[in-house]
Design a protein around this motif. Structure first.
Motif, PDB file in Angstrom:
ATOM      1  N   THR A  18      17.938 -73.309 -13.618  1.00 49.71           N
ATOM      2  CA  THR A  18      18.005 -73.986 -12.320  1.00 49.71           C
ATOM      3  C   THR A  18      17.724 -75.479 -12.467  1.00 49.71           C
ATOM      4  O   THR A  18      18.319 -76.312 -11.767  1.00 49.71           O
ATOM      5  CB  THR A  18      17.010 -73.353 -11.339  1.00 49.71           C
TER       6      THR A  18
ATOM      7  N   TYR B 174      10.835 -69.055  -4.350  1.00 52.38           N
ATOM      8  CA  TYR B 174      11.832 -67.978  -4.455  1.00 52.38           C
ATOM      9  C   TYR B 174      11.354 -66.619  -3.973  1.00 52.38           C
ATOM     10  O   TYR B 174      12.173 -65.739  -3.712  1.00 52.38           O
ATOM     11  CB  TYR B 174      12.314 -67.863  -5.898  1.00 52.38           C
TER      12      TYR B 174
ATOM     13  N   LEU C  41      13.532 -69.484  -0.078  1.00 52.72           N
ATOM     14  CA  LEU C  41      14.705 -68.641  -0.233  1.00 52.72           C
ATOM     15  C   LEU C  41      14.934 -67.741   0.971  1.00 52.72           C
ATOM     16  O   LEU C  41      16.066 -67.387   1.275  1.00 52.72           O
ATOM     17  CB  LEU C  41      14.559 -67.786  -1.497  1.00 52.72           C
TER      18      LEU C  41
ATOM     19  N   GLU D 132      20.309 -68.481  -4.418  1.00 58.78           N
ATOM     20  CA  GLU D 132      20.042 -69.823  -4.911  1.00 58.78           C
ATOM     21  C   GLU D 132      21.087 -70.831  -4.452  1.00 58.78           C
ATOM     22  O   GLU D 132      20.757 -72.005  -4.223  1.00 58.78           O
ATOM     23  CB  GLU D 132      19.963 -69.806  -6.433  1.00 58.78           C
TER      24      GLU D 132
END
Length: 229
Positions: A11, A164, A188, A213
């Protein structure tokens, strides 16, 4: 970036390409549990994370079973470990729906994490499936962050945090402490945002339109993080 190290690096490259400066600060570390799968005959394997295949199959005979999984990254990890992927869905709920719609009740072995929402096994069992769960990996909070991460927080060189999961958000926020109130928090999902709301004001919390994502990074690029006071 608070994801575990192996996920954070991937990421971070995407964020750097978008013009962001990234500080890697994993809040959780993924460790194998060493748990062996239960005995029995199974029709397929279930997996919701690439971590399920980090150590390969618990025993070689399981590689003959097809895999139904969540996400393309999980599918690639399964194939790299020698499995044949039969079905991929974007989320656990969608995977359960497709399995129930496309197959008769079967016997499944679920390569799972110790901390998880039991959505997949609950939905399948309610539809008559036999689901055996083997907790192959665990996500544990890190003891602390390196000095350079703490210094960046202390000196105000970090503007935003990507979160996340509820568990990783809670672990990260505990380490961030009082600085959390001046950072922008990109979440998220709503349950992640709910954790952040215990630490930061509402105007500093942003939630992705979809729990993936792509949506999270799109949100980050569309909102200019609020600078700390």
């Amino acid at each position: 970036m608070t994801r575990p190290s192996d996920q954070a690096a991937r990421t971070a490259k995407r964020l750097a390409a978008l013009g962001h400066r990234v500080v890697l600060a994993p809040a959780l570390e993924i460790v194998p549990t060493g748990t062996a799968p239960p005995e029995g005959e199974f029709d397929l394997i279930l997996a919701t994370s690439a971590q399920a295949f980090a150590g390969g199959a618990p025993k070689p005979s399981l590689r003959a079973l097809p895999v139904a999984c969540v996400g393309e990254r999980t599918a690639r990890a399964a194939e790299a470990s020698g499995f044949r992927v039969a079905l991929v869905a974007p989320r656990a709920e969608a995977l359960a729906e497709r399995l129930v719609a496309e197959m008769k009740p079967a016997s499944a072995l679920y390569f799972a994490g110790r901390e998880r929402k039991p959505v997949l096994e609950d939905r399948l069992r309610a539809a008559g499936w036999a689901v055996a769960v083997v907790e192959i990996y665990d996500a544990r909070p890190v003891a602390g962050w390196p000095d350079e991460v703490l210094a960046a927080l202390r000196d105000g060189r970090i503007d935003a945090v990507l979160h996340y999961s509820p568990r990783s958000a809670g672990a990260a926020l505990s380490l961030i402490g009082g600085a959390a109130s001046r950072l922008s928090h990109f979440c998220l999902s709503q349950d992640v945002a709910d954790i952040c709301a215990r630490w930061a004001p509402t105007e500093r919390i942003f939630t992705a339109s979809q729990p993936d994502e792509e949506a999270l990074l799109k949100l980050l690029c569309s909102v200019e993080p609020l600078r700390g006071d």
